[in-house]
Design an enzyme around this catalytic site. Structure first.
Site: not given
Ligand SMILES: [Zn+2]
Ligand SMILES: [Zn+2]
Length: 410
Positions: A81, A143
């Site tokens: 991400d 995350e």
């Protein structure tokens, strides 16, 4: 029979292309649709069996060698991400998406693990990786989301370790501002936990002209903030680490009404869970007593976020030994400084043994296309150092090779 000259090498050009493609097309947590498709397609092209859509946009691939029952079941993890911020590096491959940027290097972690998977698959086929065992490649979403519902928790909740039983899990993060290509290891507590607190103070509203009829929640809030900053200094033993910060405050609607409610959001970070228990208890006591002193009530709502990352000794030593074998002692630090940031890798360590470590990112900040020297992650000038792609891929393959040769761990 293999020959040293036919040793399979990491494919640097391919990894750099993948990394820059992902960098140009950043996606936020749980929205990594294009990224996870891109990752899954690459993994399939290496001849691996791939599972898509675990934990939303998570991708998992697996490879088994020899007699898998006689070897360790390893998992290697990367995160996919990006962050909600505008990139200002001015690099040719900068983000094409306004307000989204790979400013934590997860583009690099993903490309590094893809390169590792490619290298491992080729070395297994050529017989350079021998022995027994299973490797699971975990590409997780979200995350950066924080709190109690990040990518690691969702993948685990959706059966990651039931579907892919794992003995040991390993993860790498880039080490911003650390020496390029050097690997940093530390046994035991390595990264902080992070818990979010929402504090609500309730009093009674009144016209600004009649304060004697009010219980001023804003005044109680101000006093509470001051008192909360004494919790760490007055309760935590000086050699322990605890960090408290207030991030948001709010109260009231207009200048001439005394507010009946005030809110504070704050964060606690620690390395040792016992310290968190102590700090949480004292914060509740301080909030309650402070609110009461002004005729108000105080409530603390805790969102338990990422636990601290605690590196298990044997897996940490094994990973450091692999790095030393591959790169030499000069490029391996075994007593790395602890990091006060948090990582949801900590959740994997609640389910199996494992370790998390860093590769130094060097002086890799850019502004308007020009180098500006060392740069922290979460900065609009940060860029992952492509020179580390080869280091990471070699490390992943070397770790699997060493572990499969050693056989089952106990
Ligand atoms: Zn980050
Ligand atoms: Zn990160």
């Amino acid at each position: 029979m293999t020959h040293t000259s036919s040793q399979e090498r990491p494919d640097f050009d391919a990894m750099r292309d993948w990394r820059r493609h992902i960098h140009q097309n950043p996606e936020l947590g749980f929205e990594e649709h294009l990224t996870s498709t891109y990752v899954a397609e690459r993994l399939e092209s290496f001849g691996l069996s791939v599972t898509r859509g675990l934990g939303g946009t998570g991708v998992v691939a697996q490879i088994a060698v020899g007699d898998p029952d006689k070897g360790p079941r390893l998992a290697l993890r990367a995160d996919m991400d990006a962050l909600p911020m505008q990139e200002h590096t001015g690099l040719p491959y900068a983000s094409r998406v306004a307000g989204k940027m790979h400013a934590c290097g997860h583009d690099g972690h993903t490309a590094m693990l893809l390169g590792g998977a490619d290298l491992i698959a080729r070395r297994v086929r050529s017989g350079q990786i021998k022995g027994n065992g299973t490797v699971t490649f975990i590409f997780q979403p979200a995350e950066e989301v924080g709190g109690s519902d990040g990518g690691a928790q969702r993948m685990i909740a959706e059966g990651l370790f039931d579907k892919f039983p794992t003995d040991e899990v390993y993860g790498i993060h880039n080490g911003p501002t650390e020496e390029e290509g050097r690997m940093y290891f530390r046994e035991g507590p390595f990264m902080c936990s992070s818990d979010k607190l929402e504090i609500v103070i309730r009093g009674a509203s009144s016209h600004g002209a009649t304060p004697h009829l009010a219980k001023d929640a804003s005044l109680a809030m101000a006093s509470t903030i001051m008192a909360l900053h004494s919790v760490v200094s007055q309760n935590v033993p000086p050699l322990e680490t605890a960090i408290f910060n207030v991030g948001q405050v709010s109260a009231g609607t207009v200048f001439n009404i005394i507010p009946s409610e005030a809110r504070i959001t704050a964060c606690i970070r620690v390395f040792n869970p016992e310290t968190a228990t102590l700090v949480h208890r004292r914060i509740k006591e301080v909030v309650s007593a402070q609110a009461q002193a002004f005729g108000c009530t105080g409530e603390v709502i805790v969102d338990y976020g990422y636990p601290s990352v605690v590196n298990e000794a044997q897996t940490l030593a094994a990973a450091a030994a692999t790095a030393t074998r591959l790169f030499g002692t000069d490029r391996v630090v075994t007593d790395a400084a602890r990091v006060t940031a948090s990582e949801d890798f900590a959740f994997y360590l609640k389910h199996c043994s494992g370790s998390f470590f860093l590769i130094g990112n060097g002086d890799n900040g850019y502004r308007d296309g020009k180098p500006i020297g060392p740069c922290s992650v979460h900065s609009p000038y940060f860029d992952f150092n492509d020179n580390n792609l080869t280091v990471g891929a070699e490390f992943w393959a070397g770790l699997v090779e060493d572990k499969f040769q050693q056989g089952v761990t106990t």
